[in-house]
Write an enzyme that holds these catalytic residues in place. Structure first.
Site, mmCIF file in Angstrom:
data_model
loop_
_atom_site.group_PDB
_atom_site.id
_atom_site.type_symbol
_atom_site.label_atom_id
_atom_site.label_comp_id
_atom_site.label_asym_id
_atom_site.label_seq_id
_atom_site.Cartn_x
_atom_site.Cartn_y
_atom_site.Cartn_z
ATOM 1 N N SER A 132 0.825 -1.214 0.000
ATOM 2 C CA SER A 132 0.000 0.000 0.000
ATOM 3 C C SER A 132 0.860 1.265 0.000
ATOM 4 O O SER A 132 0.522 2.251 -0.656
ATOM 5 C CB SER A 132 -0.889 0.019 1.247
ATOM 6 O OG SER A 132 -1.655 -1.153 1.327
ATOM 7 N N GLU A 244 -7.368 1.978 -13.761
ATOM 8 C CA GLU A 244 -7.197 0.616 -13.242
ATOM 9 C C GLU A 244 -8.364 0.265 -12.312
ATOM 10 O O GLU A 244 -8.923 -0.832 -12.376
ATOM 11 C CB GLU A 244 -5.863 0.526 -12.490
ATOM 12 C CG GLU A 244 -5.621 -0.838 -11.883
ATOM 13 C CD GLU A 244 -4.243 -0.972 -11.224
ATOM 14 O OE1 GLU A 244 -3.394 -0.080 -11.418
ATOM 15 O OE2 GLU A 244 -4.043 -1.972 -10.519
ATOM 16 N N ARG A 270 -32.849 -27.260 -9.227
ATOM 17 C CA ARG A 270 -32.653 -28.099 -8.040
ATOM 18 C C ARG A 270 -33.935 -28.101 -7.190
ATOM 19 O O ARG A 270 -34.508 -27.038 -6.917
ATOM 20 C CB ARG A 270 -31.490 -27.520 -7.226
ATOM 21 C CG ARG A 270 -31.250 -28.182 -5.900
ATOM 22 C CD ARG A 270 -30.417 -29.410 -6.035
ATOM 23 N NE ARG A 270 -30.037 -29.953 -4.744
ATOM 24 C CZ ARG A 270 -29.533 -31.168 -4.604
ATOM 25 N NH1 ARG A 270 -29.337 -31.932 -5.654
ATOM 26 N NH2 ARG A 270 -29.207 -31.605 -3.403
ATOM 27 N N HIS A 340 -26.183 -22.977 -3.574
ATOM 28 C CA HIS A 340 -25.787 -24.225 -4.244
ATOM 29 C C HIS A 340 -25.594 -25.365 -3.238
ATOM 30 O O HIS A 340 -25.300 -26.487 -3.650
ATOM 31 C CB HIS A 340 -24.463 -24.032 -4.995
ATOM 32 C CG HIS A 340 -24.582 -23.309 -6.304
ATOM 33 N ND1 HIS A 340 -24.854 -21.963 -6.404
ATOM 34 C CD2 HIS A 340 -24.438 -23.744 -7.580
ATOM 35 C CE1 HIS A 340 -24.856 -21.614 -7.682
ATOM 36 N NE2 HIS A 340 -24.614 -22.679 -8.414
ATOM 37 N N GLY A 342 -23.837 -27.940 -0.897
ATOM 38 C CA GLY A 342 -22.494 -28.555 -0.976
ATOM 39 C C GLY A 342 -21.884 -28.460 -2.356
ATOM 40 O O GLY A 342 -20.653 -28.389 -2.500
ATOM 41 N N GLY A 365 -4.962 -3.614 -6.686
ATOM 42 C CA GLY A 365 -5.399 -2.337 -7.270
ATOM 43 C C GLY A 365 -5.554 -1.252 -6.210
ATOM 44 O O GLY A 365 -6.206 -0.232 -6.427
ATOM 45 N N GLY A 366 -4.925 -1.472 -5.049
ATOM 46 C CA GLY A 366 -5.117 -0.603 -3.881
ATOM 47 C C GLY A 366 -6.160 -1.266 -3.000
ATOM 48 O O GLY A 366 -7.270 -1.568 -3.482
ATOM 49 N N THR A 367 -5.830 -1.549 -1.738
ATOM 50 C CA THR A 367 -6.793 -2.267 -0.880
ATOM 51 C C THR A 367 -8.021 -1.383 -0.643
ATOM 52 O O THR A 367 -7.977 -0.153 -0.800
ATOM 53 C CB THR A 367 -6.180 -2.619 0.492
ATOM 54 O OG1 THR A 367 -5.935 -1.393 1.203
ATOM 55 C CG2 THR A 367 -4.892 -3.416 0.366
#
Ligand SMILES: Cc1cc2nc3c(=O)[nH]c(=O)nc-3n(C[C@H](O)[C@H](O)[C@H](O)COP(=O)(O)OP(=O)(O)OC[C@H]3O[C@@H](n4cnc5c(N)ncnc54)[C@H](O)[C@@H]3O)c2cc1C
Length: 382
Positions: A132, A244, A270, A340, A342, A365-367
């Site tokens: 950083s 970015e 499901r 979903h 398991g 990309g920078g925290t």
């Protein structure tokens, strides 16, 4: 799902080509490249031949001369298939550093190779001791005769195994703080003293080649100082980071959409207790919330794309999109994985990869803490 407000028919046609390219040339190799932990160099060249990776590079420098929004279309298509492994965003960042700051001679020498995929690009800022706090980088580029001598170590560098061209953040004047930082271009072929270190094992981004790099007395020609003026590196980095961060926001949006789509497919098929998962109120509400978040964030991203195009995108607005979008992505993939059961924890399901890949979006990309700091500073200024 509503589409981006700024898309034109040309963007749509380009997007269709990119989608076909991913379906025919990327998807069939996905599992193998995950095992190999990289996308082969030859694939980059193929993408170059298709006009995908040089889309926004001007024709004079070997590209297609399209606006940057065409690159965003590629990143959205990449997100549509839930991929973050192929490092085209980093490659694009490298191209845009050169377009913004390189001299005419440098652009003519390097951009055609980056636009064609003959060269893969990387950018090396982070060091073992510094992420950083970029001003504290310890890599040095010391003037020597008609060039520089580079010494130092970098880590977590994306595209590192394939990289032929690396923008290295180095101190040309270690006593001058941020004003002593310069961007040096390293052409890796035959560079004595340049070493690729460990190929780092990550929890996600399976196909991304992330490595350590070291430079020991690596000689770099004078001409490879980007922009030819020493001490401009920090300013150059700050100038490109909004782009970015916007690309990360766009990829967060695309990955969230992919998570929602794949989950809708699952919950409609499901059954438990005689009903589709889609019929439970919990499922319906969670997915409705995801849809709402995606649509609302998409509107903000559309605004920022407009600001990028008219040159008014500020670092703090790009930071907001980066941190909020990547956190939205985290929430959505987590909820979608839960639906979903398991199966969501099994790598053969797309949601598992989306979940593993999402985590890093809050870090690189920078925290997101640094992003909040940038926004907070702008509040303090107002
Ligand atoms: C998969 C991957 C790919 C990457 N690709 C690249 C690449 O291509 N090129 C490159 O140069 N780098 C790359 N990085 C590095 C990435 O940008 C850094 O990891 C990131 O900037 C954070 O630096 P750090 O890891 O040293 O963490 P640190 O800076 O040590 O931070 C540790 C923690 O402290 C917090 N923190 C630090 N300072 C402050 C502060 N002032 N206020 C509040 N909190 C703070 C951070 O937010 C974080 O939570 C990559 C990383 C990963 C994981």
């Amino acid at each position: 799902m509503s589409e981006a407000a700024w898309l034109t028919d040309d963007h749509r046609a380009f997007g269709a080509t990119v989608r076909r390219f991913f379906a025919e040339d990327y998807e069939p190799n996905r599992a193998r490249w995950s095992e190999e932990r990289r996308v082969p160099h030859a694939f980059w060249e193929k993408a170059g031949a298709f006009g995908i990776i040089g889309a926004s590079v001007p024709v004079t420098y070997g590209g297609s001369g399209l606006p940057r929004t065409f690159d965003l279309v590629t990143y959205m298509e990449q997100g549509r298939i839930g991929d973050t492994g192929w490092g085209i965003m980093v490659h694009g960042i490298v191209q845009h550093y050169l377009l913004a700051f390189a001299t005419e001679e440098q652009k003519r020498a390097w951009l055609p190779k980056l636009a064609s995929g003959e060269w893969v690009g990387a950018i090396a800022m982070t060091e073992p001791g510094t992420g950083s706090d970029l001003q504290s980088v310890r890599t040095t580029a010391v003037r020597d005769g008609n060039g520089y001598v580079l010494n130092g170590n970098k880590t977590f560098i994306s595209n590192a195994a394939n990289a032929d061209f690396i923008i290295v953040v180095a101190k040309t004047d270690p006593s001058a703080g941020a004003r002593g930082i310069s961007l040096m271009a390293l052409e890796t072929a035959g560079a004595d003293g340049f070493r690729r270190g460990r190929h780092l094992a990550k929890i996600g981004m399976d196909r991304q080649d992330t490595m350590e790099l070291s430079f020991q007395d690596v000689r770099i020609p004078r001409m490879n100082l980007i922009g030819e003026e020493e001490g401009r590196g920090f300013y150059q980095l700050m100038g490109q980071l909004p782009w970015e961060r916007l690309t990360i926001a766009v990829s967060a949006l695309a990955a969230s959409r992919c998570a929602l789509d794949t989950t809708l497919d699952y919950v409609k098929n499901r059954k438990t207790f005689g009903q589709r998962l889609m019929d439970y109120q919990n499922t319906r509400f969670k997915l409705a919330e995801a849809k709402a978040e995606i649509e609302i964030f998409a509107s903000f991203v559309d605004r920022l794309v407009g600001e990028l195009e008219d040159g008014t995108l500020t670092p703090e607005r790009a930071a907001m999109a980066k941190f909020w979008g990547s956190e939205m992505q985290g929430r959505i993939v987590d909820n979608c994985l839960q639906m979903h059961g398991g199966y969501g924890y099994m790598n053969e399901y797309r949601i598992a990869e989306l979940y593993r890949d999402a985590r890093v979006q809050r870090i690189y990309g920078g925290t997101n803490e640094i992003m909040r700091e940038l926004v907070a500073r702008s509040l303090d200024r107002d």
